[in-house]
Enzyme design. Structure first.
Site, PDB file in Angstrom:
ATOM      1  N   SER A  48     -10.623  79.887 -29.274  1.00 57.92           N
ATOM      2  CA  SER A  48     -11.172  78.590 -29.667  1.00 57.92           C
ATOM      3  C   SER A  48     -10.096  77.631 -30.158  1.00 57.92           C
ATOM      4  CB  SER A  48     -12.227  78.791 -30.754  1.00 57.92           C
ATOM      5  OG  SER A  48     -11.689  79.526 -31.822  1.00 57.92           O
ATOM      6  N   HIS A 105     -13.629  78.665 -23.305  1.00 58.33           N
ATOM      7  CA  HIS A 105     -14.076  78.625 -24.700  1.00 58.33           C
ATOM      8  C   HIS A 105     -15.592  78.452 -24.752  1.00 58.33           C
ATOM      9  CE1 HIS A 105     -14.159  76.321 -28.760  1.00 58.33           C
ATOM     10  NE2 HIS A 105     -14.509  77.574 -28.906  1.00 58.33           N
ATOM     11  N   GLU A 161     -15.781  74.902 -22.679  1.00 59.72           N
ATOM     12  CA  GLU A 161     -14.502  74.195 -22.505  1.00 59.72           C
ATOM     13  C   GLU A 161     -13.626  75.076 -21.615  1.00 59.72           C
ATOM     14  OE1 GLU A 161     -13.339  71.454 -26.374  1.00 59.72           O
ATOM     15  OE2 GLU A 161     -12.943  73.568 -26.517  1.00 59.72           O
TER      16      GLU A 161
END
Ligand code: CAA
Length: 702
Positions: free
Chosen positions: A414, A435, A447
């Site tokens: 992250s 992510h 993401e």
């Protein structure tokens, strides 16, 4: 066959006219479609050879609704209502042949037909509320007449499509057929043969009669449907309009519906929601992706780590029908991880959201092992272990040795440096960040972090994998925290400062909730666990005096019953704690911070403007290629209310000038140079430019 215009044709066979639209990709009811449909029905009605009419589509779906790109522009006649009325007024029976998705205007035109048949896998619905509007072509007046205002208000406010089987049970469709056009032709022939009456939905009274007498059940249904939507305009307008279906005559109800539609469609909330609709579809497009790059096919997956995130990711694969194996370091951890997954599925079964058979099927797709050799036979590996660079590098070194060539190697980091992770392999081109957001099996955002080494094939495969899992993939660049967490860090800094300066968690959370977030930042922190950030700060050598002290006292949030708030007896409801106020006062004194009353306006600005500032920096650095990508990240990963359009959309509403002025003030007030307005923000302020235009050039080029 007669070609009515470029998108509509008409074929008459054995006295049945089949009117077909062919307007890719989704047969949206744009101007040419409406014009052709009107001309076609007029021709079919006028033709003495024609006894019955079928309305259908070619391509992948029945009409998926009005053409959203036409909203906010002057309407070119004929309008959809005029078209629908022409079909409804036909003295010859008209049958809609539904397949794919009959949504919005698509369902509304079908409701104007005398009968509707649909293929078994079709879905129908009125999702306009999700675009900040209401069904504007009679949906709020006809649907209640078909299924009753109570069910109609629930369906219209939720905006969720319903499967054909449920639509049949509700009476929205009349029959499920194997092949839509052939089924509709057979249906209309039967109507003619049996001389069935042509009842127009607009004339039906049976389902609204009770509400006319006593609207109590409707009002209760409306209240339940709108509970979650305080301050949102479209759901309230939907209720008002459905109510009109039984308080007003049909034509007056239609007129009122049109007025409500026109008001909503030009409003900021609908503009914001349409922006998110198109931005979401744009976000997965990579401007520099050469044509012809094909994603690898994903048939098998491996997830490293069976913790909360790893388990959630494994569930995503299983939910998509892809066999997945979790690799853990011990049988004990594996058993715990699988148990957690089973429990999560069981909760869905208990709630009625998932059938037991479906749960069993999904769970059967999830295997577990402590044998790393499984990595040699998979198309994708997603590493989801502890957030520590050394550990991740070690794991990727191992993956490199075991995975077959072409396997996508993804890290669910992250915040960490994906370039560095990629470099720990001999095939950095095959490495990307993926992510996921917690809970991974629920949250839509993904993401996709491209490192400077990631190959175009890897990026394309990661995007395709995201779509396969039902996620909304947004491709972003590599930096600390990527797009979402990097902006969030700015908000967290302000949260800590505000506590010292005199605001309480409940003051700040209230402002963020009022804006439309489902949770305030402190309640969110308590839910996620305050120890997570504490550990990261310790590793980085940074401090957050109040929150660190809470953690030192063992107050990690909900899981310990205390954090920024108190949670009594396992309750999830945050109760303000005077101790936290005292602690903040002590820490402020120790740090020499003078406490004061902080206005709602200041709280608001300090919650949102530093994040907008960081968004500008993210764009300057090319970490996001479009401002709209940032909006998608926040709408789908962090609960930014879609009717507020995302941070960049919102910034354009406020105007860069006002934001720059406020940031300059707060930079001075706090002495934090990080709050000084970004170069890009200052440029927008000086030129009157908009975030919304950033990345549009790439869009056009893509
Ligand atoms: N108008 C214009 N464009 C549309 C559209 C619409 N109603 N629906 C989809 N599109 C476009 C998308 O933007 C996308 O374009 P790009 O390929 O350029 O990105 C393309 O069609 C394909 O869409 P998806 O990628 O979403 O395809 P999908 O197969 O995943 O989903 C769908 C298909 C379920 C129909 C989905 O597109 C969808 O939900 N569309 C919106 C449906 C909707 O909200 N209808 C109501 C419209 S409002 C209305 O009808 C008002 C009224 O009362 C008169």
């Amino acid at each position: 066959m007669v070609q009515i215009n470029a998108v509509i044709d008409l074929t008459v066979t054995e006295a049945i006219a089949v009117i077909t639209a062919d307007s890719p990709p989704v047969n949206a009811l744009g101007h040419a479609v409406r014009e052709g449909l009107l001309a076609a029905v007029k021709q079919a009605v006028a033709d003495p050879q024609v006894k019955g009419i079928v309305l259908g589509c070619k391509g992948r779906t029945f009409f998926a609704g009005a053409d959203i790109t036409e909203f906010g522009k002057p309407l070119k006649a004929p309008g959809l209502t005029e078209v629908i009325e022409a079909y409804e007024a036909s003295p010859k029976p008209v049958v809609a042949a539904i397949f794919g998705t009959a949504l919005g205007g698509g369902l509304e035109i079908a409701l104007g037909c005398h009968f509707r048949v649909a293929s078994a896998d079709a879905r129908v619905g009125l999702p306009e509320v999700k675009l900040g509007i209401l069904p504007g072509a009679g949906g709020t007046q006809r649907l209640p007449r078909l299924i009753g205002p109570e069910r109609a208000v629930a369906a219209i406010v939720a905006g969720a499509p319903m499967p054909a089987k449920a639509a049949l049970a509700d009476g929205i469709i009349d029959e499920i057929v194997a092949e839509p056009i052939a089924g509709a032709v057979a249906f209309v022939k039967r109507v003619l043969a049996e001389g069935l009456p042509l009842v127009k939905v607009r004339d039906r009274e049976d389902k609204i009669a009770t509400a006319r007498e006593n609207p109590a059940a409707f009002e209760a249904a409306a209240k339940a449907a709108t509970k979650k939507f305080a301050g949102v305009e479209a759901p309230a307008a939907c209720v008002e309009s459905v109510r009109n279906s039984f308080t007003l005559p049909f034509d007056e109800g239609m007129e009122a519906e049109r007025k409500l539609f026109m008001k909503l469609v030009v409003g900021d909330q609908s503009r914001a929601q349409r922006h998110i609709f198109f931005s979401e579809r744009e976000a997965a497009k990579v401007p520099d992706m050469p044509a012809g790059v094909k994603p690898a096919v994903i048939k098998k997956a491996v997830v490293i780590g069976g913790g909360t995130m790893g388990g959630g990711i494994a569930m995503c694969f299983a939910n998509a029908g892809v066999p997945v194996t979790i690799v853990e370091t011990s049988e004990e951890f594996l058993a715990k991880g699988l148990e957690r997954i089973k429990k999560t599925y069981a909760v869905s079964v208990e709630r009625g959201a998932l059938a037991q058979a479906a749960m069993d099927k999904r769970f059967a797709l999830i295997a577990g092992t402590t044998d790393w050799n499984v990595i040699g036979d998979t198309d994708i590996v997603i590493e989801a272990v502890f957030e520590e660079l050394g550990l991740k590098k070690e794991i990727f070194g191992k993956l490199d040795k075991l995975a077959k060539p072409g396997t996508l190697l993804a890290s669910n980091t992250s915040t960490l440096d994906v370039d560095a992770i990629a470099q720990s392999t001999s095939r950095p081109g095959d490495v990307v960040g993926m992510h996921f957001f917690s809970p991974a099996n629920v949250m839509k955002l993904l993401e996709i972090v491209r490192s400077k080494h990631s190959s175009m094939e890897s990026i394309a495969t990661a995007v395709a994998a995201g779509k396969l899992l039902g996620k909304i993939p947004v491709v972003v660049g590599n930096c600390d925290g990527f797009v979402g967490n990097r902006m969030l860090a700015r908000r967290s800094t302000e949260c800590e400062r505000l506590l010292l300066e005199g605001a309480t968690p409940q003051d700040v959370d209230a402002v963020v909730l009022k804006f439309g977030f489902p949770m305030g930042p402190y309640a969110m922190g308590d839910l996620a666990g305050l120890d997570v950030g504490w550990r990261i700060r310790q590793a980085r050598g940074t401090v957050a005096p109040v929150t660190d002290a809470l953690c030192e006292a063992g107050r990690f949030g909900q899981k310990t019953g205390r954090g920024y708030y108190i949670y009594e007896n396992g309750s999830r409801v945050p109760v303000p704690d005077p101790e936290v106020l005292k602690l903040a006062e002590q820490k402020a004194e120790a740090a020499g911070v003078k406490r004061r009353n902080i206005s709602e306006q200041e709280i608001f600005e300090r919650m949102f403007y530093p994040m907008i500032n960081e968004a500008a920096r993210i764009l300057e650095e090319g970490i996001a290629v479009r401002a709209s990508d940032i909006d998608v990240v926040w709408a789908y990963g962090y609960g930014w209310p879609v009717w507020q359009g995302g941070p960049c959309f919102y910034a354009d509403l406020v105007g860069a000038k006002a934001i720059v002025a406020a940031l300059e003030h707060y930079a001075e007030l706090t002495g934090d140079a990080g709050l000084k307005p970004a170069k890009l923000l200052k440029e927008l302020a000086a030129s009157g430019g908009k975030f919304g235009d950033i990345g549009v050039a790439q869009k056009a080029a893509a």
